[in-house]
Write a protein that holds these residues in place. Sequence first.
Motif, PDB file in Angstrom:
ATOM      1  N   PRO A  75       0.829  -1.215   0.043  1.00 43.30           N
ATOM      2  CA  PRO A  75       0.040  -0.085  -0.184  1.00 43.30           C
ATOM      3  C   PRO A  75       0.907   1.383   0.115  1.00 43.30           C
ATOM      4  N   LYS A  76       0.803   1.963  -1.030  1.00 39.54           N
ATOM      5  CA  LYS A  76       1.442   3.330  -1.280  1.00 39.54           C
ATOM      6  C   LYS A  76       0.983   4.404  -0.654  1.00 39.54           C
ATOM      7  N   GLU A  77      -0.358   4.345  -0.439  1.00 39.44           N
ATOM      8  CA  GLU A  77      -0.808   5.712   0.054  1.00 39.44           C
ATOM      9  C   GLU A  77      -0.482   5.928   1.583  1.00 39.44           C
ATOM     10  N   SER A  78      -0.790   4.925   2.374  1.00 38.60           N
ATOM     11  CA  SER A  78      -0.365   5.198   3.888  1.00 38.60           C
ATOM     12  C   SER A  78       0.054   3.743   4.238  1.00 38.60           C
ATOM     13  N   LYS A  79       0.655   3.451   5.194  1.00 45.80           N
ATOM     14  CA  LYS A  79       1.312   2.458   5.814  1.00 45.80           C
ATOM     15  C   LYS A  79       0.187   1.919   6.520  1.00 45.80           C
TER      16      LYS A  79
END
Length: 545
Positions: A100-104
């Motif tokens: 997930p790149k948007e948020s960990k």
Amino acid sequence: MHNQLIVQFKVSPEIMRTRNIDGVKAIATGSDTVVEFLDSGDPQSNEWDQAHAVFDKDDNIAFAEPDVNVSLQIPTESLADENEIDGVKYDEFIAEWPFPKESKNVWHLAGNYSQLKAARDAVYALPKKAKIRIVHLDTGYDEDHDSFPKELVNISLSRNFVDGEDLFDARDRFTEGMLKNPGHGTGTLSILAGRKMPIAGIGTFDDYIGLSEAIEIIPIRIAKSVVLFKSSSFVKALDYIVNELNSKEETRVHVVTMSMGGLASKAWADLVNKAYDQGVFIVTAAGNNYNKLPTRRLVFPARFNRVVAACGATYDYSPYAKPDGEGSFSLMEGNHGPKSLMRTAIAAFTPNVPWAIWKKKDLFGIRGNGTSSATPQIASAAALYYCKHYEALESLPDRYMIVESIRNALFSTALKKMDKFEGSYEYYFGNGILQAAEALKVPVPEVGFLRNKKEKKDTVFLPFIRLILGLRSGVATNEEMLEAELMQLALSDPEIQRLIDNPDTDDISELSNEQRIEFAALIRENPRASQALKSAADRIINKLE
């Protein structure tokens, strides 16, 4: 130091009941044999030749096989364990795999992934819950790690089957260095039932990673490392489960999870068959590879029909595998296939999932990887289903039906999709990707349906091997020993793998004469092959040339 043999003796029903031969405790396999571990004699000779020599001397012996290191992991520096490498950022995902790149976040528990959180919540809300007993087979536990679920672990029933160690102390010894892989059991146990604690880089997560209620965990140490894994350790662990723990209702085992695997063993097959008949749901790792070596196919015991194979699916629903030509010796991938064996496989999510860091007693990292991380997720889903449907499962007339009921629920509801990858989901995921909450909704099937689902007994003797070797159609045990040895070579020799590798099937009976000659030559040239197997290879070459 002499090698050890795993020897199966023919016995009468009376001896089977007492598990005793000449005053020596032996392991009842559930068939008409009991297992003993014998000194092989000459430590310099080939291990399988030693087995043949012992077999030939005693008519009371039904089968003999060497107690070999069965692991199929490659001992590369990357396998020294991520926890040993200075400078690893435990709060960073493994960049070579989707994440997930948007948020960990702890993504694998979510409703659009494994659904394990929703499944847990549904079961924990039940007014009455049975306790499900899970055996955790691995490298041991770390009672000092903050993730250790001490309220759920039954230390008094724990065992250690590593040679030379205390039988009643299953703690990980944490010996560092090449081939040691300390902390593997700490990591897999944390996914199964880790306590609520901080996760590196994810400050907003405030929940359990794994199960936290209605279970009892029995940890069993069977190896110092996923690389150094002796066949006898798994035999002894299964014996403890089926012949001791399962002899009493108050210690009966419902689920077994093992994030390890390797080469074939007849003793494994016999005891797996007994566990299945006792209603034990077993899930084991499909295996891992580096650059497609030593094998990218399922390993044992995941290859058995009566064991569920745990494969890997990534964050974007693509396989935990790189396309041909894209592997490397620095990046671990998950095993899968051939398609003919994936009928009893299911995938769960890996890599980039939480994993307890043994050197950091107060920390989860987010770099959990390997089919090791997928296996406890499937075990968790099985335990939750068992808990919700306990009364219906326990009322079934035959206990193997319990296993088939859980499989039916997990397999029928698994997500049957695969994104961003060529091929079919069955080849990589088997029945699909775990959907734990959906599985809970499936009722226990009718008895007639379950009778038709009963799996055939597992064996390491496959018809194609008999055909390739030109063996007789009879079942002489020494020929079965040749087949078992060849199964081990076929999974561990890269050149044999290259020749017989087929994404669809293990059946290589239709090899051309030229390929059969090449196959036989590879056997003859393999330094690990016994003289008996090399003689069989010579017969093929002489016949076909």
